[in-house]
Scaffold this motif. Structure first.
Motif, PDB file in Angstrom:
ATOM      1  N   ARG A 199     -11.228 -51.948 -50.391  1.00 24.66           N
ATOM      2  CA  ARG A 199     -10.315 -51.025 -49.715  1.00 24.66           C
ATOM      3  C   ARG A 199      -8.886 -51.199 -50.231  1.00 24.66           C
ATOM      4  O   ARG A 199      -8.138 -50.226 -50.363  1.00 24.66           O
ATOM      5  CB  ARG A 199     -10.368 -51.234 -48.199  1.00 24.66           C
ATOM      6  N   VAL A 200      -8.504 -52.435 -50.529  1.00 25.27           N
ATOM      7  CA  VAL A 200      -7.167 -52.685 -51.089  1.00 25.27           C
ATOM      8  C   VAL A 200      -7.046 -52.014 -52.465  1.00 25.27           C
ATOM      9  O   VAL A 200      -6.038 -51.361 -52.773  1.00 25.27           O
ATOM     10  CB  VAL A 200      -6.890 -54.196 -51.188  1.00 25.27           C
ATOM     11  N   LEU A 255      -2.135 -46.355 -46.071  1.00 31.85           N
ATOM     12  CA  LEU A 255      -2.362 -47.677 -45.481  1.00 31.85           C
ATOM     13  C   LEU A 255      -3.096 -47.564 -44.146  1.00 31.85           C
ATOM     14  O   LEU A 255      -4.026 -48.329 -43.864  1.00 31.85           O
ATOM     15  CB  LEU A 255      -1.029 -48.404 -45.293  1.00 31.85           C
ATOM     16  N   ASP A 256      -2.675 -46.608 -43.321  1.00 30.74           N
ATOM     17  CA  ASP A 256      -3.336 -46.411 -42.030  1.00 30.74           C
ATOM     18  C   ASP A 256      -4.699 -45.758 -42.194  1.00 30.74           C
ATOM     19  O   ASP A 256      -5.646 -46.073 -41.476  1.00 30.74           O
ATOM     20  CB  ASP A 256      -2.465 -45.548 -41.112  1.00 30.74           C
ATOM     21  N   GLY A 257      -4.790 -44.831 -43.150  1.00 29.41           N
ATOM     22  CA  GLY A 257      -6.005 -44.041 -43.295  1.00 29.41           C
ATOM     23  C   GLY A 257      -7.240 -44.856 -43.590  1.00 29.41           C
ATOM     24  O   GLY A 257      -8.312 -44.559 -43.059  1.00 29.41           O
ATOM     25  N   LEU A 303      -4.958 -55.199 -42.104  1.00 22.80           N
ATOM     26  CA  LEU A 303      -5.203 -56.470 -42.790  1.00 22.80           C
ATOM     27  C   LEU A 303      -3.944 -57.329 -42.857  1.00 22.80           C
ATOM     28  O   LEU A 303      -4.042 -58.558 -43.004  1.00 22.80           O
ATOM     29  CB  LEU A 303      -5.709 -56.210 -44.222  1.00 22.80           C
ATOM     30  N   GLY A 304      -2.776 -56.700 -42.782  1.00 19.99           N
ATOM     31  CA  GLY A 304      -1.518 -57.427 -42.913  1.00 19.99           C
ATOM     32  C   GLY A 304      -1.031 -57.403 -44.342  1.00 19.99           C
ATOM     33  O   GLY A 304      -1.733 -57.845 -45.256  1.00 19.99           O
ATOM     34  N   GLY A 329       0.218 -56.336 -49.836  1.00 15.55           N
ATOM     35  CA  GLY A 329       1.334 -55.432 -50.074  1.00 15.55           C
ATOM     36  C   GLY A 329       1.679 -55.305 -51.539  1.00 15.55           C
ATOM     37  O   GLY A 329       1.849 -54.189 -52.058  1.00 15.55           O
ATOM     38  N   SER A 330       1.786 -56.437 -52.240  1.00 14.58           N
ATOM     39  CA  SER A 330       2.176 -56.382 -53.654  1.00 14.58           C
ATOM     40  C   SER A 330       1.092 -55.715 -54.497  1.00 14.58           C
ATOM     41  O   SER A 330       1.390 -55.010 -55.464  1.00 14.58           O
ATOM     42  CB  SER A 330       2.456 -57.791 -54.181  1.00 14.58           C
ATOM     43  N   THR A 331      -0.183 -55.901 -54.125  1.00 14.14           N
ATOM     44  CA  THR A 331      -1.277 -55.289 -54.878  1.00 14.14           C
ATOM     45  C   THR A 331      -1.293 -53.773 -54.694  1.00 14.14           C
ATOM     46  O   THR A 331      -1.404 -53.014 -55.656  1.00 14.14           O
ATOM     47  CB  THR A 331      -2.627 -55.866 -54.415  1.00 14.14           C
TER      48      THR A 331
END
Length: 603
Positions: free
Chosen positions: A140-141, A116-118, A124-125, A85-87
């Motif tokens: 992907r992140v 995020l969904d795409g 991944l959480g 999330g932070s990244t």
């Protein structure tokens, strides 16, 4: 239209090999550029020079003041001990000029949530630490962190490598919906044809620019090769064969205007279809017999005990060419292992049912791992270790010849295997498999790390290969090109046949999971929505027809003027008059062509 970045006479080399040699080019606002070329030819270097990651050895790079740009390359790193999330959301904090990001607030934003969904980041959480992720998940992140931002320019290096077919489709639609400019290195030809308004080919230290995506680039390349000398005969024939498939395959593979299609048709008039399916199937039956690989009432489970399929009866026929698709983690590789008979050794098993393999079957299995190469040998020695010569189709070729067809020139064949790049190791792995003369090929993501030239060579080899083929790939172009049927894993315990191919797969995925429907889904043609008013539609069609007739007449006038100018070569006054008339004809033709393109995009 403003320029975002300009390169002027840029030179960049590593060692004695110049990767960029006196390159001058620019990126305009809103432009979407696809970058192609051989592995190691300078594509990534070009991106890094454009964005300031690498400085040129000479020349000048100028960038628009205050340019908002995000870069996702294969060499990128993520902050240690940071969460997903932070990244992903860090860039939003920079854009908003704030010191802190309320992750729950940003993640609830529809645009951010769509990203995020795409590409599957939400799965991944958001609290997962990035250090625990695989290489593909980390890519992907990094991609998501760029896509959530409002930018002037987005620069991506092989963004589709770790996405499934659905993710690639979503990414294409997302990029088409953005206002930002785009520069993307990709070997995914469907993706390139869908998103690119122009194509840069990095070759021999130069950057050649072409209008349009893959279909237009391959047209220009085939035309250029047609005029080349005899030393380019093999490359010319491959380009013509690829163009033939483009023209004869599904619609809208090229955005080349209709008035230029005749030139393409003339270029491919004597090119046969990519393969004779009947002849290859007959030959395959002689090599394989009636039984290839059969799974009877099979239940296949993964290493963690998850049931992948149950009560599956699947018989691979001699000469069958099967594409296997599904989302990441759906179990495609596990199913391939079950087909290979290596399930138990790889952590999964046939929990029930039986597997039968024909007595003459010889399996060639291209794994995603690169741990089966002899690093103590040189490239040619590693190929000759398998065999000295093989028969491919009706031709006999040597180990060196096959290695050269898959991108290892005579000099590179002397390179130690341990010194090869990841893409080169992938090519060597594939070369060794083909040298073993299998009659059943199991290919797990064969396009990873391969450039477009090597993909064309691989497809050409497989066109003449008589045997049974099962391929897992997120590259829909490859599936459509080399496979005759498509099957999918939807996570419902079944293996589903898809007569409609990739398009049917994407439609079914949307129907099965409407809550995760992608924010933008381009059609195969990837064009704006057509005119819905019937009167307007008919009027546009009439104008298109009128423009095509006008363009044909102008082309004829242009040709007659060229002949007249040749005949009047010694008459200066006549040449001036003819030249003026020719300039006027060209201007009228260009205006007609632009209007045709404008109408065609919406018709």
């Amino acid at each position: 239209m403003s320029n975002l970045i300009n390169l002027e006479q840029v030179h960049k080399s590593f060692g004695i090999e110049p990767l960029l040699d006196n390159v001058s080019l620019g990126i305009h606002a809103g432009e979407r550029i696809g970058v192609v070329g051989l592995n190691g030819g300078g594509k990534t270097t070009l991106l890094e020079v454009l964005t300031g990651i690498e400085e040129p050895d000479s020349g000048r790079v100028s960038r628009l003041r205050g340019l908002r740009v995000a870069v996702v390359t294969q060499r990128g790193t993520l902050p240690e001990a940071a969460t997903v999330g932070s990244t992903v959301l860090a860039g939003l904090a920079d854009d908003a000029m704030t010191t802190e990001v309320a992750e729950h607030e940003w993640a609830a934003d529809p645009r951010v949530r769509g990203v995020l969904d795409g590409i599957g980041i939400a799965d991944l959480g958001m609290d997962t630490v990035v250090d625990t992720l695989s290489g593909g998940e980390r890519r992907r992140v990094a991609l998501a962190a760029a896509l959530v931002r409002e930018l002037d320019l987005l620069v991506l290096d092989e963004p589709t490598n770790h996405l499934d077919v659905e993710g690639v489709q979503w990414l294409a639609g997302h990029l088409l919906s953005r206002r930002s400019a785009l520069v993307v290195v990709t070997h995914d030809r469907w993706f390139l044809d869908t998103v690119a308004t122009s194509t840069w080919e990095v070759v021999g230290g130069k950057v050649d620019s072409y209008d349009g995506g893959y279909g237009d680039w391959i047209y220009a390349r085939a035309e250029r090769a047609r005029r080349a000398d005899a030393a380019e005969a093999r490359r010319r024939n491959l380009a013509r064969k690829e163009l033939a498939w483009l023209r004869r395959g599904p619609q809208a593979r090229t955005s080349k205007p209709r008035y230029r299609v005749e030139a393409a048709e003339a270029l491919i008039a004597d090119v046969p279809p990519p393969r004779d399916t009947v002849a290859l199937a007959t030959f395959a039956r002689k090599r394989l017999g009636r039984v290839v690989i059969e799974l009877e009432d099979a239940t296949i489970t993964t290493a963690d005990g998850r049931e992948l399929v149950r009560d599956l009866t699947w018989r691979l026929a001699p000469g069958a060419r099967i594409g296997l698709v599904g989302v990441n983690g759906s179990g495609k590789t596990t199913l391939l292992r079950a087909l290979a008979g290596e399930a138990a050794r790889n952590g999964s098993a046939l929990a029930a049912g039986t597997r039968v393999q024909g007595q003459t079957v010889r399996i060639g299995w291209l794994r995603q791992e690169l741990d089966d190469l002899p690093t103590d040998l040189r490239v040619l020695e590693a190929v000759q270790q398998v065999a000295q010569r093989i028969t491919l189709g009706d031709k006999e070729i040597s180990a060196g010849q096959l290695a050269e067809r898959l991108g290892f020139g005579p000099t590179r064949q002397r390179t130690p295997v341990r010194d090869l790049s990841g893409g080169e190791r992938r090519r060597l792995q594939l070369t060794r498999i083909l040298m073993s003369e299998p009659n059943v090929l199991l290919l797990d993501e064969p396009t990873n790390d391969l450039d477009i030239d090597t993909l064309q060579q691989l497809e050409d080899l497989l066109d003449n290969w008589a045997g049974t083929l099962v391929v897992i790939s997120h590259d829909r172009y490859l599936i459509e090109r080399i496979c005759d049927s498509t099957w999918a894993l939807f996570g419902d315990g079944k293996l589903t046949h898809l007569p409609g191919g990739i398009e049917e797969y994407l439609t079914r995925r949307t129907t099965r999971e409407p809550s995760r429907a992608r924010e933008t889904r381009p059609t195969t043609a990837s064009v704006p929505a057509p005119v819905t008013d019937s009167a307007a539609y008919r009027a546009a069609g009439k104008e298109l027809a009128r423009l095509e007739r006008s363009i044909d007449k102008l082309s004829e006038r242009e040709q007659r003027l060229h002949v007249a100018m040749a005949n009047a070569a010694t008459d200066r006054d006549a040449l001036v008059d003819l030249g003026s008339e020719l300039a006027q004809v060209r201007a009228e033709k260009e205006a007609a062509e632009e209007r045709w393109l404008e109408l065609a995009e919406h018709h």
